[in-house]
Scaffold this motif. Structure first.
Motif: not given
Length: 452
Positions: A270, A274, A283-284, A288, A312
């Motif tokens: 994650a 990002a 991301p959510r 992920t 993402g």
């Protein structure tokens, strides 16, 4: 409940964890005219004066209410009467957002404040977030099922490229800040939008917290301790398995990443996504997690290349025995967010001309031109990776319409490109892999910020 005024000696103790400061510190203060920021202005002004320093107040006029300009002017006069210089910063986008107004205004406010600090070389930006705000933040994030990091609520210190954001009042209640003003005979302005039921925080203030503020703060403190520990583990894991490159991509060593515990592997992925996407947040979690399950199902020594995936706003491709995380061209934001023309391109690259000034016009995405690019000229960019077309497809592009070229990236492209374009790009994502740590935890019962 303690309703005593905050004494100068107590404020000095609250500022101590943020040391060191310059011999004559200069502080920028975000002042709205409300009770919290007015109390901060008085306390910080006294703190700086005793150290041979000074403060500058920054008043943001969002233009969201008819009274906003008059209130900003009134606040500036109040500050000037006390010897505190003030600057009014106005947010006037071409079109206000129809949804998410408060979030957009908050983002614009921080952008204006930090830009002023950068332009005037002020290192410290103070805001007046206090204990009640912290309890509300915890409650709002708990209602949204935020993960442990989100439930740590606000950090007392956030490092930005322009300045560092300090929140020295997070251990102080609004009641005590109100008493501080009353003891000095100072009035304040109450913003009615703070109680507006159209917004989640306004509804929470009207209806009350689902748990006592003390319990909310205690829970946030526990999650803050966990977040500090987790951030150390994530930083170590990123150092072991993630290799960032100036071209705005990250290579993940599959064997090293797959050996991590599943929960840590998800956080690492994650963080990488990002960074590569130029996003403000990862991301959510559910998306992920699905990517992690697919990627970890690949053996350590895969004989056949597994299929890639998209998460993402990034493409995750198998290259050279590892995962190459690149920006997805279709997700690139060509228009700056919030109406700002000096935002990094796609939240990732700062593009400057030969004179060092930022370039925002005629910048496109390289994807449509990748097929006709002479790749022999790019071999030195990252010779170990057979993925240059995917990498370059997400780069900014300038030049004539007939043959536009990706903007040169120091450390990422060979020098021959620099002679063709009087511009260069530097990868400066919103969320760097090596972001500053969450800081610090709080001993709310003692009213004192303490390190772990």
């Amino acid at each position: 409940m303690d309703t005593s005024p905050v004494l100068p000696s107590e404020f000095a103790a609250l500022m101590r964890p943020f040391a060191p400061f310059e011999s004559h510190p200069v502080l920028a203060l975000a002042v709205s005219g409300g009770r919290d920021s007015r109390a901060l202005a008085l306390l910080a002004w006294q703190w700086a004066a005793r150290r041979g320093g000074r403060v500058v107040a920054l008043v943001v006029d969002h233009g969201l209410r008819a009274e906003a300009a008059a209130e900003a002017a009134q606040t500036s006069r109040w500050l000037a009467a006390r010897g505190i210089p003030a600057h009014v910063l106005c947010w006037r986008p071409a079109a206000k957002p129809q949804a998410g107004v408060q979030a957009a205004a908050r983002q614009a406010r921080y952008r204006l404040l930090l830009d002023w600090c950068r332009q005037h070389q002020v290192l410290h930006l103070l805001t007046a977030h206090q204990a009640d705000d912290q309890a509300e933040t915890y409650a709002l994030r708990a209602a949204r099922d935020s993960g442990p990091s989100g439930l740590a609520a606000m950090s007392a210190l956030v490092e930005f490229p322009e300045a560092r954001l300090l929140r020295p009042l997070l251990a102080v209640t609004r009641a005590r800040l109100t008493a501080t003003l009353q003891a000095r005979g100072q009035d304040w302005i109450d913003d009615p939008s703070n109680m507006d039921p159209r917004f989640a925080r306004g509804r929470l203030r009207r209806e009350g917290l689902p748990l006592t503020p003390a319990r909310a703060l205690a829970a946030a403190t526990r999650f803050a301790a966990r977040r500090v520990t987790q951030e150390g583990r994530v930083a170590a894991a990123l150092a072991d398995c993630a290799m960032p490159h100036p071209l705005g991509v990250v290579m993940i060593d599959h064997a090293a990443w797959r050996a991590l515990p599943a929960s840590l592997a998800r956080v690492v992925l994650a963080s990488v996504i990002a960074t590569v996407a130029g996003a403000a947040y990862p991301p959510r979690q559910d998306r992920t997690q699905r990517a992690v399950e697919r990627m970890r199902a690949v053996p350590r020594q895969s004989l056949s290349p597994p299929s890639g995936l998209t998460v993402g706003g990034c493409r995750i491709l198998w290259r050279g025995g590892g995962w190459l995380v690149v920006r997805e061209p279709a997700s690139i934001r060509l228009q700056p967010q919030g109406g700002r023309q000096d935002e990094p391109w796609d939240g990732r690259f700062t593009i400057c001309g030969e004179d060092g000034r930022r370039i925002t016009d005629a910048v496109r995405v390289a994807a449509p031109h990748v097929a006709r690019t002479d790749w022999s000229d790019w071999e030195k960019a990252w010779p170990a990776i057979a993925g240059l077309p995917a990498i370059v497809a997400a780069l900014p592009c300038r030049g004539a319409a007939g043959r536009p070229l990706p903007v040169p990236v120091p450390g990422g492209m060979i020098a021959s490109h620099a002679g063709r374009e009087a511009a260069w790009a530097r990868f400066q994502p919103r969320q760097p892999l090596a972001a500053g740590p969450f800081f610090p935890c709080f001993a709310f019962g003692k009213g004192q910020i303490v390190n772990l």
